[in-house]
Write an enzyme that holds these catalytic residues in place. Structure first.
Site, PDB file in Angstrom:
ATOM      1  N   GLY A  94       0.120  -8.948  -9.710  1.00  0.00           N
ATOM      2  CA  GLY A  94       0.839 -10.157 -10.093  1.00  0.00           C
ATOM      3  C   GLY A  94       1.024 -11.102  -8.915  1.00  0.00           C
ATOM      4  N   ALA A  95       1.998 -12.042  -9.061  1.00  0.00           N
ATOM      5  CA  ALA A  95       2.196 -13.122  -8.076  1.00  0.00           C
ATOM      6  C   ALA A  95       0.844 -13.799  -7.828  1.00  0.00           C
ATOM      7  CB  ALA A  95       2.808 -12.591  -6.779  1.00  0.00           C
TER       8      ALA A  95
ATOM      9  N   HIS B 189      -6.925 -14.685  -7.108  1.00  0.00           N
ATOM     10  CA  HIS B 189      -7.011 -13.837  -8.308  1.00  0.00           C
ATOM     11  C   HIS B 189      -7.782 -14.560  -9.416  1.00  0.00           C
ATOM     12  CE1 HIS B 189      -3.098 -12.304  -6.530  1.00  0.00           C
ATOM     13  NE2 HIS B 189      -3.786 -11.192  -6.659  1.00  0.00           N
TER      14      HIS B 189
ATOM     15  N   GLY C 129     -11.130  -8.838  -4.471  1.00  0.00           N
ATOM     16  CA  GLY C 129     -11.252  -9.849  -3.417  1.00  0.00           C
ATOM     17  C   GLY C 129     -11.639  -9.213  -2.087  1.00  0.00           C
ATOM     18  N   GLU C 130     -12.537  -9.892  -1.383  1.00  0.00           N
ATOM     19  CA  GLU C 130     -12.982  -9.381  -0.079  1.00  0.00           C
ATOM     20  C   GLU C 130     -11.908  -9.486   0.987  1.00  0.00           C
ATOM     21  OE1 GLU C 130     -16.621 -11.260   1.098  1.00  0.00           O
ATOM     22  OE2 GLU C 130     -17.817 -10.100  -0.325  1.00  0.00           O
TER      23      GLU C 130
ATOM     24  N   GLN D   9     -10.024  -2.056   1.235  1.00  0.00           N
ATOM     25  CA  GLN D   9      -9.722  -1.597  -0.132  1.00  0.00           C
ATOM     26  C   GLN D   9     -10.994  -1.577  -0.992  1.00  0.00           C
ATOM     27  OE1 GLN D   9      -6.161  -2.616  -2.669  1.00  0.00           O
ATOM     28  NE2 GLN D   9      -7.517  -4.195  -3.445  1.00  0.00           N
TER      29      GLN D   9
ATOM     30  N   SER E  82      -2.908 -14.969  -0.132  1.00  0.00           N
ATOM     31  CA  SER E  82      -2.296 -13.653  -0.329  1.00  0.00           C
ATOM     32  C   SER E  82      -0.928 -13.875  -0.958  1.00  0.00           C
ATOM     33  CB  SER E  82      -2.128 -12.953   1.024  1.00  0.00           C
ATOM     34  OG  SER E  82      -1.192 -11.898   0.911  1.00  0.00           O
ATOM     35  N   SER E  83      -0.551 -12.982  -1.868  1.00  0.00           N
ATOM     36  CA  SER E  83       0.766 -13.116  -2.493  1.00  0.00           C
ATOM     37  C   SER E  83       1.868 -13.037  -1.436  1.00  0.00           C
ATOM     38  CB  SER E  83       0.978 -12.012  -3.528  1.00  0.00           C
ATOM     39  OG  SER E  83      -0.095 -12.029  -4.448  1.00  0.00           O
ATOM     40  N   ARG E  84       1.608 -12.312  -0.345  1.00  0.00           N
ATOM     41  CA  ARG E  84       2.637 -12.140   0.692  1.00  0.00           C
ATOM     42  C   ARG E  84       2.772 -13.372   1.589  1.00  0.00           C
ATOM     43  NH1 ARG E  84       0.851  -6.331   0.642  1.00  0.00           N
ATOM     44  NH2 ARG E  84       2.675  -5.133   0.014  1.00  0.00           N
TER      45      ARG E  84
HETATM   46  O1  PAF Z   1      -5.201  -5.484  -4.434  1.00  0.00           O
HETATM   47  C1  PAF Z   1      -4.230  -5.235  -5.182  1.00  0.00           C
HETATM   48  O2  PAF Z   1      -3.553  -6.128  -5.671  1.00  0.00           O
HETATM   49  C2  PAF Z   1      -3.868  -3.789  -5.460  1.00  0.00           C
HETATM   50  O3  PAF Z   1      -4.090  -2.979  -4.366  1.00  0.00           O
HETATM   51  C3  PAF Z   1      -4.568  -3.226  -6.721  1.00  0.00           C
HETATM   52  C4  PAF Z   1      -6.069  -3.168  -6.527  1.00  0.00           C
HETATM   53  C5  PAF Z   1      -4.230  -4.084  -7.932  1.00  0.00           C
HETATM   54  C6  PAF Z   1      -4.078  -1.804  -6.993  1.00  0.00           C
HETATM   55  O4  PAF Z   1      -2.710  -1.769  -7.225  1.00  0.00           O
END
Ligand code: PAF
Length: 274
Positions: free
Chosen positions: A27-28, A33, A143-144, A149, A181-183
């Site tokens: 979210g956020a 996204h 997302g890269e 991740q 970034s949401s943060r």
């Molecule tokens: O990248 C994210 O937002 C999270 O790590 C994900 C892939 C949704 C897993 O909770």
């Protein structure tokens, strides 16, 4: 757009959708996204997103409780982007009280974010595997910006023989270069002005690396550049792009990855080295 909050609702909706391009999120939502949703659409798949702030990927001292949440805003953005279904489970739906299984991906999860945030990638891998099991997508879009991740998820999918294609999508940036970034919402106005210097420092480093300058010296110089911008670098590393193992000399595919603290905010970024 269908909003599913229970497994019964999800199962009924999923059955109507054909080939799905899945965008897992916490979210956020921001333009990064929405780019993933667009990429799913452009791949000819039905875009499906999830919104779940996954408790198991946050450390005890991290920001789970105050992670930005904007359910109504997120739903409106997904609908406008052409998403057909959003899966919004509760914690009890994702983590049954008697759950006894989690996924540990070794290899690419061990260094960098994995070293600074113990358990983080176990949480990510476990929730992503569960979401894949629930949604059963043909492809999933990541997302890269969170390069490590993406490699952890790719490794998990390959090792568990999961029938889903992982599609990395280039980082979306503000006009001044800051990776979305949401943060970023946590940055003070002064920190926000300094934050693009992370991307700028990586760009300088890539240029020098491509000119054949000695990687160790460039990485050292980049850390100094970040410190001069008021950041506390966690790591700046030249790595093999898929394994995330550090490399001492340029080889392909390579990636320059970095994390730095700016005030209380941890900024991540990375660039390919062509
Ligand atoms: O990248 C994210 O937002 C999270 O790590 C994900 C892939 C949704 C897993 O909770």
């Amino acid at each position: 757009m269908i909003i599913a909050r229970t497994l019964e609702e999800l199962t009924a909706a999923r059955a109507t959708l054909g080939d799905v391009g899945f965008v897992p999120t916490m979210g956020a939502l921001h333009a990064g996204h929405l780019k993933l949703v667009e990429a799913a659409r452009e791949a000819g798949l039905t875009p499906v997103a999830s919104i779940f702030v996954n408790p198991t990927q946050f450390g005890p001292k991290e920001d789970f409780a105050r992670y930005p949440r904007d359910e109504a805003g997120d739903i409106a953005k997904l609908e406008a982007a052409g998403c057909k279904l959003v899966w919004m489970p509760g914690v009890e739906e994702m983590y049954p009280a008697d759950a006894a299984t989690s996924i540990h991906v070794a290899g690419p999860s061990q260094r960098w974010e994995g070293a600074t945030r113990p358990g983080h990638f176990n949480g990510v891998a476990t929730v992503v595997a569960k979401l894949f099991g629930q949604i059963r997508p043909q492809a999933a879009f990541f997302g890269e910006k969170d390069w490590q991740q993406v490699q952890v998820v790719r490794r998990m999918v390959a090792d568990l023989l999961l029938p889903v294609r992982i599609v990395p999508v280039p980082t979306v940036r503000e006009a001044d270069g800051l990776a979305l970034s949401s943060r970023n919402a946590y940055l003070s106005p002064e920190e926000r002005r300094a934050a693009p210097k992370l991307h700028a420092a990586l760009q300088h480093a890539v240029k020098y690396l491509q000119q054949g300058k000695e990687p160790a010296a460039i990485l050292h110089h980049t850390r100094m550049e970040l410190a001069a911008a008021g950041m506390v670098p966690d790591y700046v590393a030249l790595v093999q792009a898929q394994t995330l193992e550090p490399i001492a000399a340029l080889q392909t595919p390579a990636r320059l990855i970095a994390a730095a603290k700016l005030g209380h905010v941890r900024l991540l970024d990375n660039l390919p080295i062509g």
